[in-house]
Scaffold this motif. Structure first.
Motif, short mmCIF file in Angstrom:
data_model
loop_
_atom_site.label_atom_id
_atom_site.label_comp_id
_atom_site.label_asym_id
_atom_site.label_seq_id
_atom_site.Cartn_x
_atom_site.Cartn_y
_atom_site.Cartn_z
N GLY A 76 51.03 46.31 45.72
CA GLY A 76 50.61 47.20 47.01
C GLY A 76 48.80 47.07 47.22
N LYS A 77 48.37 46.00 46.47
CA LYS A 77 46.75 45.96 46.80
C LYS A 77 46.45 44.49 46.67
CE LYS A 77 45.61 46.44 42.02
NZ LYS A 77 45.28 47.30 40.87
N GLU A 78 45.47 43.86 47.23
CA GLU A 78 45.07 42.72 47.06
C GLU A 78 44.42 42.04 45.83
OE1 GLU A 78 41.52 40.91 49.59
OE2 GLU A 78 42.29 42.62 50.81
N LEU A 79 44.91 40.86 45.54
CA LEU A 79 44.08 40.30 44.33
C LEU A 79 42.52 39.89 44.72
CD1 LEU A 79 44.57 39.41 41.37
CD2 LEU A 79 44.95 37.12 42.23
N LYS A 80 41.55 40.52 44.01
CA LYS A 80 40.20 40.29 44.42
C LYS A 80 39.71 38.86 43.78
CE LYS A 80 38.94 44.21 46.40
NZ LYS A 80 39.70 45.43 46.01
N PRO A 81 38.81 38.50 44.25
CA PRO A 81 38.33 37.31 43.63
C PRO A 81 37.63 37.74 42.56
CG PRO A 81 37.68 37.40 45.96
CD PRO A 81 38.30 38.57 45.79
N VAL A 82 37.00 36.56 41.59
CA VAL A 82 36.40 36.90 40.22
C VAL A 82 34.86 37.75 40.66
CG1 VAL A 82 35.56 36.09 38.30
CG2 VAL A 82 37.71 34.80 39.37
N VAL A 83 34.57 38.72 40.08
CA VAL A 83 33.38 39.32 39.89
C VAL A 83 32.54 38.53 39.03
CG1 VAL A 83 32.23 41.50 40.22
CG2 VAL A 83 34.68 41.51 40.48
N ARG A 84 31.62 38.25 39.54
CA ARG A 84 30.65 37.39 38.41
C ARG A 84 29.35 38.39 38.27
NH1 ARG A 84 33.32 32.77 38.71
NH2 ARG A 84 33.96 32.16 40.70
N ARG A 85 28.87 38.21 36.90
CA ARG A 85 27.92 38.92 36.57
C ARG A 85 26.30 38.24 37.25
NH1 ARG A 85 28.72 38.79 30.68
NH2 ARG A 85 30.44 37.87 31.16
N LYS A 86 25.54 39.18 37.84
CA LYS A 86 24.07 38.51 38.44
C LYS A 86 23.80 37.42 37.68
CE LYS A 86 22.87 41.73 42.02
NZ LYS A 86 22.75 43.05 41.55
N ASN A 87 23.42 37.92 36.16
CA ASN A 87 22.64 36.75 35.30
C ASN A 87 23.57 35.72 34.47
OD1 ASN A 87 23.79 38.90 33.87
ND2 ASN A 87 21.70 39.37 32.87
N SER A 88 24.62 35.61 35.01
CA SER A 88 25.57 34.81 34.24
C SER A 88 24.92 33.26 34.38
CB SER A 88 27.08 34.74 35.10
OG SER A 88 27.76 33.62 34.69
N VAL A 89 25.21 32.67 33.14
CA VAL A 89 24.64 31.38 32.76
C VAL A 89 25.28 30.21 33.61
CG1 VAL A 89 23.23 30.11 31.18
CG2 VAL A 89 23.99 32.38 30.65
N LYS A 100 46.57 23.34 40.49
CA LYS A 100 47.82 23.81 40.68
C LYS A 100 48.23 24.47 42.16
CE LYS A 100 51.50 25.51 37.89
NZ LYS A 100 51.87 26.10 36.48
N CYS A 101 47.08 25.53 42.43
CA CYS A 101 47.52 26.17 43.75
C CYS A 101 46.40 26.13 44.61
CB CYS A 101 47.93 27.79 43.25
SG CYS A 101 46.34 28.51 42.73
N SER A 102 45.25 25.40 44.41
CA SER A 102 44.43 24.96 45.38
C SER A 102 43.66 26.25 45.78
CB SER A 102 44.93 24.38 46.56
OG SER A 102 45.82 23.34 46.38
N ALA A 103 43.59 27.44 44.90
CA ALA A 103 42.74 28.66 44.92
C ALA A 103 41.23 28.00 44.99
CB ALA A 103 42.98 29.54 43.89
N PRO A 104 40.64 28.70 46.08
CA PRO A 104 39.01 28.36 45.93
C PRO A 104 38.19 28.41 44.74
CG PRO A 104 39.49 29.90 47.62
CD PRO A 104 40.74 29.62 46.97
N SER A 105 37.05 28.28 44.46
CA SER A 105 36.37 28.54 43.40
C SER A 105 35.83 29.96 43.19
CB SER A 105 35.04 27.89 43.39
OG SER A 105 33.97 28.44 44.56
N SER A 106 36.07 30.65 44.22
CA SER A 106 35.92 32.08 44.06
C SER A 106 36.88 32.94 43.23
CB SER A 106 35.57 33.04 45.29
OG SER A 106 37.02 32.65 46.02
N TYR A 107 38.14 32.14 43.09
CA TYR A 107 39.08 32.84 42.13
C TYR A 107 39.12 32.08 40.79
CZ TYR A 107 40.95 35.41 46.03
OH TYR A 107 41.35 36.10 47.13
N LEU A 108 38.02 31.24 40.39
CA LEU A 108 38.20 30.44 39.23
C LEU A 108 37.40 31.17 38.16
CD1 LEU A 108 38.06 26.95 40.50
CD2 LEU A 108 40.02 28.24 39.99
N TYR A 109 37.65 31.36 36.98
CA TYR A 109 36.96 31.76 35.88
C TYR A 109 36.14 30.81 35.27
CZ TYR A 109 39.56 36.33 35.99
OH TYR A 109 40.39 37.51 36.30
#
Ligand SMILES: [Zn+2]
Ligand SMILES: [Zn+2]
Length: 479
Positions: A76-89, A100-109
Motif C-alpha cells: 500500500g506504499k511505494e518502495l523508496k530509493p536508498v537514503v544516503r547519508r550526506k557524509n557517506s564515503v 538482475k532487475c535493472s533497477a537504477p543506482s538510486s536503489y542500490l546499497y
C-alpha cells in the motif's frame, strides 16, 4: 652418423653464438645484440587442456518496474530509493544498474564499504563491479548435467569442477588409466586431471559495448607539408615499407623536400589518429568465416603481441589490438572488435585460429554472454589432423597477411611507445583494406570506395582517404 654429428655441432655453435651475443648485449648495450636476433625466440603458448563448454542456464531476468508496482500493491506504499547519508564515503556510480532487475543506482546499497559490493533494494541481488555482467548464469557439467561447484577463485577467473563420481567424463578418465597410472593416482590424485573443469572469466569487460568514436586531439593544420607530399610520405613509408629514415632521405634525394625522420613519425601518428575511427567504423560487407593469428612486434624493447582477425573471404582486417600479453583477455578483446563490425551475429559464425587455448577460453566467455561461434584449430603445418587439412588454406591466408605485415614492419626498428605501434598498425590496416590490390580479388582492393578509385595515383588516394576520415568524424560530431 657423420652428417647427424655435423648438424649437432652446427646447432651447438649457433647456441653458443646466441650466448655470446646475449653477453655482448649486456656489456656493450642491447643495440649490438639486437640487430643480430631481431626475431623473437619462438615462445610456445601454454598447453592446457580445455574441456567442452558447460551447459549454461541463465536465470530469469526481473523487471524492477514490475517489482516496484507489485510492492505498492502488497504494502500500500511505494518502495523508496536508498537514503544516503550526506557524509557517506562510499559512492554508488550513477550509471550502475542492478544486473538482475535493472533497477537504477538510486536503489542500490553500497554493501561493504569500499570493496565494491552492492545490493539491490528492489530484488535483493548481491553483486560486485567485477561479476556484474555474469551474475545471471548457472553452470552444469555437459557430461552428467550436474551443477558445477566453484573450487577456486583466481584473480581473473573462477574454477568450477564436476564432483560427481558417476560422471561419464570422470569414469572415462579413470578407465583410460594404465595399471601404473592407477597406482600413482592413488598416491597423488592431484597430479592427474580426471574431472571436468570449467573456468568462468570475470573480466571487467562487457562484450559489444561499443564506444562512440571520439574526435582525436590532432590538428592537421600543424602538418607543414602539402597534402600531396604527405601522400608521398605515406606511400613510401606504409605501402612500400620504407623506414622513416629512408623515407626522409628519399624525400630529399628525389623530391628535394627536407624533412626529418622524427617529423615523419609525428605526421604518421596524426594521420593514424584521424583514420582510425574511419577504419574501425566503416560499414564493411562481411562473410561469416574469419581467421586470426598473433604476430610479434617490439615496443620499448619488449616483444608485444599483435592480434590480427580478418575476413577470410573478403580479405578485410577487422581487428588488430596490440597487447603485452598473449592471454585470454587479449583474445576476447580481439574477437570483440570483430563482433562489433557484424550487424547481426550469423548463426554459422566460424573462426580459424592456431592451437592456442586462449581462443577456446574466449569462446566459452562469449557463450556466457549469449554469443556463440565455432572455433577451428589449425595446429602447425605438419599436423595430420583432419581439421588442420580442411582449414589449412585459411590459415595460409592469414600467414600471408602476417608475412606482408612483417615485410612492412621490418623497416621499423620497433616502437618507442605503445601509441607508436598502434599508429603503424592502424596505417597498415588502412592500406591493406582500402588501398592494396589483392591477386586473389582479381587485383581489386578489399573495400572499394569509388572516391578513392577515381584518384589517379597512390599519394592522391591517401589524401582522399584522410579527407573521408575527417568527413566521417565531422558526421559523427553532428549526429
Ligand atoms: Zn535488482
Ligand atoms: Zn559431470
Amino acid at each position: 652418423m657423420f652428417p647427424q654429428f655435423i648438424t649437432y655441432l652446427l646447432e651447438y655453435i649457433k647456441y653458443q653464438e646466441k650466448i655470446i651475443f646475449a653477453l655482448l648485449g649486456i656489456i656493450l648495450g642491447k643495440s649490438v645484440a639486437k640487430a643480430q636476433f631481431d626475431e623473437p625466440v619462438h615462445k610456445p603458448y601454454r598447453k592446457m587442456e580445455v574441456d567442452d563448454m558447460p551447459i549454461i542456464e541463465t536465470l530469469e531476468k526481473l523487471d524492477y518496474k514490475e517489482l516496484l508496482s507489485n510492492y505498492q500493491l502488497k504494502h500500500g506504499k511505494e518502495l523508496k530509493p536508498v537514503v544516503r547519508r550526506k557524509n557517506s564515503v562510499v559512492q554508488v556510480p550513477t550509471n550502475l544498474t542492478c544486473p538482475k532487475c535493472s533497477a537504477p543506482s538510486s536503489y542500490l546499497y553500497a554493501n561493504n564499504g569500499d570493496k565494491g559490493q552492492y545490493q539491490c533494494k528492489v530484488c535483493g541481488c548481491l553483486f560486485n563491479q567485477k561479476n556484474r555482467f555474469l551474475k545471471e548464469a548457472v553452470f552444469k557439467c555437459p557430461h552428467c548435467q550436474k551443477t558445477l561447484e566453484k573450487i577456486k577463485e583466481r584473480k581473473d577467473f573462477y574454477v568450477f569442477k564436476c564432483k560427481n563420481n558417476d560422471c561419464s567424463f570422470y569414469q572415462r578418465k579413470i578407465n583410460q588409466m594404465s595399471k601404473d597410472e592407477k597406482e600413482r593416482f592413488k598416491k597423488d590424485p592431484q597430479a592427474f586431471k580426471v574431472r571436468y573443469i570449467f573456468r568462468e572469466f570475470n573480466f571487467d569487460f562487457k562484450p559489444l559495448s561499443k564506444e562512440t568514436p571520439e574526435k582525436p586531439k590532432v590538428d592537421l593544420s600543424r602538418i607543414y607539408v602539402s597534402p600531396h607530399t604527405l601522400g608521398l610520405i605515406l606511400t613510401y613509408h606504409v605501402n612500400y615499407g620504407l623506414s622513416a629514415r629512408k623515407t626522409a632521405a628519399l624525400m630529399y634525394d628525389v623530391h628535394q623536400v627536407k624533412i626529418s625522420h622524427q617529423t615523419i613519425l609525428n605526421y604518421m601518428n596524426s594521420v593514424a589518429l584521424i583514420t582510425k575511427p574511419f577504419v574501425d567504423n566503416y560499414p564493411y560487407q562481411l562473410s561469416n568465416s574469419f581467421c586470426g593469428d598473433e604476430t610479434y612486434i617490439r615496443v620499448k624493447g619488449r616483444w608485444h603481441y599483435l592480434f590480427f582477425f580478418f575476413d577470410a573471404v573478403k580479405k578485410i582486417i577487422l581487428s588488430y589490438p596490440v597487447s603485452p600479453n598473449r592471454d585470454t583477455l587479449s583474445a576476447i578483446k580481439a574477437l570483440d572488435q570483430v563482433f562489433q563490425k557484424l550487424k547481426v551475429i550469423p548463426e554459422d559464425l566460424m573462426f580459424v585460429v592456431d592451437g592456442n587455448p586462449i581462443y577456446i577460453l574466449a569462446q566459452h566467455y562469449f557463450a556466457q554472454h549469449g554469443i556463440h561461434f565455432d572455433i577451428h584449430k589449425v595446429i602447425g603445418l605438419t599436423n595430420d589432423d583432419p581439421v588442420s587439412t580442411e582449414y589449412r588454406p585459411l590459415k595460409q591466408i592469414i600467414e600471408r597477411l602476417n608475412r606482408s605485415f612483417k615485410g612492412n614492419y621490418r623497416a621499423t626498428t620497433g616502437f618507442g611507445s605503445q601509441e607508436g605501434s598502434v599508429s603503424f598498425v592502424t596505417l597498415f590496416v588502412a592500406y591493406f583494406n582500402f588501398l592494396r590490390p589483392h591477386t586473389s580479388l582479381e587485383n581489386k582492393v578489399p573495400v572499394i570506395i569509388p572516391e578513392l578509385e577515381k584518384m589517379p595515383n597512390m599519394p592522391e588516394r591517401w589524401t582522399k582517404l584522410i579527407d573521408l576520415s575527417q568527413q566521417f568524424l565531422v558526421e559523427q560530431q553532428s549526429a
